[in-house]
Write a protein that holds these residues in place. Sequence first.
Motif, PDB file in Angstrom:
ATOM      1  N   TYR A  18       0.813  -1.208   0.000  1.00  0.00           N
ATOM      2  CA  TYR A  18       0.000   0.000   0.000  1.00  0.00           C
ATOM      3  C   TYR A  18       0.855   1.270   0.000  1.00  0.00           C
ATOM      4  N   THR A  19       2.143   1.123   0.240  1.00  0.00           N
ATOM      5  CA  THR A  19       3.021   2.288   0.178  1.00  0.00           C
ATOM      6  C   THR A  19       3.382   2.540  -1.279  1.00  0.00           C
TER       7      THR A  19
ATOM      8  N   THR B 228       0.751   1.600  -6.547  1.00  0.00           N
ATOM      9  CA  THR B 228       0.627   1.523  -8.009  1.00  0.00           C
ATOM     10  C   THR B 228      -0.091   0.232  -8.391  1.00  0.00           C
ATOM     11  N   LEU B 229      -1.062  -0.170  -7.575  1.00  0.00           N
ATOM     12  CA  LEU B 229      -1.768  -1.419  -7.805  1.00  0.00           C
ATOM     13  C   LEU B 229      -2.568  -1.403  -9.102  1.00  0.00           C
ATOM     14  N   CYS B 230      -3.135  -0.247  -9.459  1.00  0.00           N
ATOM     15  CA  CYS B 230      -3.963  -0.161 -10.661  1.00  0.00           C
ATOM     16  C   CYS B 230      -3.280   0.749 -11.684  1.00  0.00           C
ATOM     17  N   PRO B 231      -3.782   0.785 -12.909  1.00  0.00           N
ATOM     18  CA  PRO B 231      -3.121   1.580 -13.956  1.00  0.00           C
ATOM     19  C   PRO B 231      -3.109   3.085 -13.703  1.00  0.00           C
ATOM     20  N   ARG B 232      -3.876   3.574 -12.758  1.00  0.00           N
ATOM     21  CA  ARG B 232      -3.838   5.008 -12.464  1.00  0.00           C
ATOM     22  C   ARG B 232      -2.527   5.394 -11.772  1.00  0.00           C
ATOM     23  N   GLU B 233      -1.904   4.436 -11.096  1.00  0.00           N
ATOM     24  CA  GLU B 233      -0.580   4.607 -10.482  1.00  0.00           C
ATOM     25  C   GLU B 233      -0.473   5.933  -9.710  1.00  0.00           C
ATOM     26  N   CYS B 234      -1.340   6.090  -8.722  1.00  0.00           N
ATOM     27  CA  CYS B 234      -1.358   7.328  -7.931  1.00  0.00           C
ATOM     28  C   CYS B 234      -0.039   7.557  -7.186  1.00  0.00           C
ATOM     29  N   GLY B 235       0.619   6.471  -6.756  1.00  0.00           N
ATOM     30  CA  GLY B 235       1.918   6.608  -6.105  1.00  0.00           C
ATOM     31  C   GLY B 235       1.865   7.174  -4.698  1.00  0.00           C
ATOM     32  N   ILE B 236       0.686   7.130  -4.062  1.00  0.00           N
ATOM     33  CA  ILE B 236       0.570   7.686  -2.713  1.00  0.00           C
ATOM     34  C   ILE B 236       0.840   6.597  -1.664  1.00  0.00           C
ATOM     35  N   ASP B 237       1.084   7.023  -0.423  1.00  0.00           N
ATOM     36  CA  ASP B 237       1.337   6.103   0.681  1.00  0.00           C
ATOM     37  C   ASP B 237       0.050   5.954   1.481  1.00  0.00           C
ATOM     38  N   ARG B 238      -0.668   4.884   1.220  1.00  0.00           N
ATOM     39  CA  ARG B 238      -1.938   4.669   1.917  1.00  0.00           C
ATOM     40  C   ARG B 238      -1.729   4.329   3.384  1.00  0.00           C
ATOM     41  N   THR B 239      -0.562   3.807   3.741  1.00  0.00           N
ATOM     42  CA  THR B 239      -0.282   3.512   5.156  1.00  0.00           C
ATOM     43  C   THR B 239      -0.102   4.785   5.964  1.00  0.00           C
ATOM     44  N   ALA B 240       0.129   5.911   5.296  1.00  0.00           N
ATOM     45  CA  ALA B 240       0.294   7.199   5.977  1.00  0.00           C
ATOM     46  C   ALA B 240      -0.990   8.021   5.935  1.00  0.00           C
TER      47      ALA B 240
ATOM     48  N   GLN C 235      -2.768   8.699   3.218  1.00  0.00           N
ATOM     49  CA  GLN C 235      -2.970   9.411   1.964  1.00  0.00           C
ATOM     50  C   GLN C 235      -3.995   8.658   1.107  1.00  0.00           C
ATOM     51  N   PHE C 236      -4.739   9.410   0.301  1.00  0.00           N
ATOM     52  CA  PHE C 236      -5.771   8.805  -0.529  1.00  0.00           C
ATOM     53  C   PHE C 236      -5.546   9.143  -1.993  1.00  0.00           C
ATOM     54  N   GLY C 237      -5.583   8.103  -2.843  1.00  0.00           N
ATOM     55  CA  GLY C 237      -5.488   8.289  -4.282  1.00  0.00           C
ATOM     56  C   GLY C 237      -6.862   8.320  -4.908  1.00  0.00           C
ATOM     57  N   PHE C 238      -6.936   7.989  -6.194  1.00  0.00           N
ATOM     58  CA  PHE C 238      -8.207   8.053  -6.925  1.00  0.00           C
ATOM     59  C   PHE C 238      -9.288   7.221  -6.249  1.00  0.00           C
ATOM     60  N   CYS C 239      -8.945   6.010  -5.795  1.00  0.00           N
ATOM     61  CA  CYS C 239      -9.960   5.108  -5.225  1.00  0.00           C
ATOM     62  C   CYS C 239     -10.395   5.523  -3.823  1.00  0.00           C
ATOM     63  N   ARG C 240      -9.614   6.382  -3.163  1.00  0.00           N
ATOM     64  CA  ARG C 240      -9.930   6.892  -1.818  1.00  0.00           C
ATOM     65  C   ARG C 240     -10.048   5.775  -0.785  1.00  0.00           C
ATOM     66  N   CYS C 241      -9.288   4.703  -0.995  1.00  0.00           N
ATOM     67  CA  CYS C 241      -9.354   3.559  -0.090  1.00  0.00           C
ATOM     68  C   CYS C 241      -8.216   3.583   0.924  1.00  0.00           C
ATOM     69  N   PRO C 242      -8.454   3.041   2.113  1.00  0.00           N
ATOM     70  CA  PRO C 242      -7.418   2.968   3.134  1.00  0.00           C
ATOM     71  C   PRO C 242      -6.471   1.793   2.889  1.00  0.00           C
TER      72      PRO C 242
ATOM     73  N   GLN D   2      -7.965  -2.911  -5.425  1.00  0.00           N
ATOM     74  CA  GLN D   2      -7.431  -1.900  -4.515  1.00  0.00           C
ATOM     75  C   GLN D   2      -7.022  -2.468  -3.159  1.00  0.00           C
ATOM     76  N   PHE D   3      -7.382  -3.750  -2.889  1.00  0.00           N
ATOM     77  CA  PHE D   3      -7.060  -4.354  -1.594  1.00  0.00           C
ATOM     78  C   PHE D   3      -6.217  -5.622  -1.723  1.00  0.00           C
ATOM     79  N   LEU D   4      -5.518  -5.775  -2.826  1.00  0.00           N
ATOM     80  CA  LEU D   4      -4.745  -6.996  -3.030  1.00  0.00           C
ATOM     81  C   LEU D   4      -3.713  -7.282  -1.936  1.00  0.00           C
ATOM     82  N   PRO D   5      -3.022  -6.279  -1.363  1.00  0.00           N
ATOM     83  CA  PRO D   5      -2.065  -6.613  -0.299  1.00  0.00           C
ATOM     84  C   PRO D   5      -2.717  -7.308   0.901  1.00  0.00           C
ATOM     85  N   THR D   6      -4.017  -7.075   1.116  1.00  0.00           N
ATOM     86  CA  THR D   6      -4.742  -7.764   2.177  1.00  0.00           C
ATOM     87  C   THR D   6      -5.298  -9.094   1.697  1.00  0.00           C
ATOM     88  N   ILE D   7      -5.729  -9.150   0.444  1.00  0.00           N
ATOM     89  CA  ILE D   7      -6.379 -10.352  -0.090  1.00  0.00           C
ATOM     90  C   ILE D   7      -5.396 -11.486  -0.337  1.00  0.00           C
TER      91      ILE D   7
END
Length: 285
Positions: free
Chosen positions: A3-4, A7-19, A21-28, A108-113
Amino acid sequence: MTYTNCTLCPRECGIDRTAGQFGFCRCPDIALVAKTMLHHWEEPALAGPGGSGAIFFGGCTLGCKFCQNGAISHVPTGTPMDSTGLRREMEKLIAQGAENIDLVTPTQFLPTILPALEAPLGVPVVYNCGGYEKVETLHSLSGKIDIYLPDMKYADNTLSKELSSISDYFEIATAAIKEMVKQVGSVQWQGDKVVRGVIIRHLILPGHVENSLKVLDWIGETFVPGQVLVSLMRQYTPMGTLRAPMDRKITQEEYDSVLSWMYLNDLEGFTQESDSADTAFIPEF
């Protein structure tokens, strides 16, 4: 797969969700499970008598304006769940008679799945997604997914830009579907159930028959008959305040035109009745 620097999806927001931050999907940085259920409205070859063991995840990497699951996808909604909890939910569904485990909008949740899929489940695992997937991300799923169930929404990137805010859908989705077929091979049946392979869903959009014909052309030109299945969907139901022609259901003439083209392309698969375009078939979240 992390999640850090996401770049899981093609939008490649590059944000750190563990901190936070929210990208296009706005998911934690933990999976949001909006609903689990035995889903009897999937394709008959998937649902079978027991139903698909559907796990609906909150959020989405596409954000289509016409999404029927917009209540959970447009604003990520659900119960936070770690890998252990996910595995427990999968096993509960199987104990209830699920024919498979159907992961609905999971990217958007593959690291958990992924850790929840380490040990075999004993039933097929279905990856039910919008088709807008990175080939590199799909590589991480190799050996863990039995059935890919992607959408092939658009051959027209002008339409994908208007309705899903992406101008490269066709190029990305076609590469992704080829990778899916490479991983799981041709469709395999066990009696009247599909146990392995790729089923490509296409939702006909009102006023956009030409888009559908081009999608079916690509499938027919890319795969030999029977290599993949096509699920031709007529369930478009107007959601929200979209302008014409997206403010209506598709007509019988539109459906018949696309269905005829499907057969002309020697494509095998599934069709839908006209009464499928009803909000009664949308799960309550």
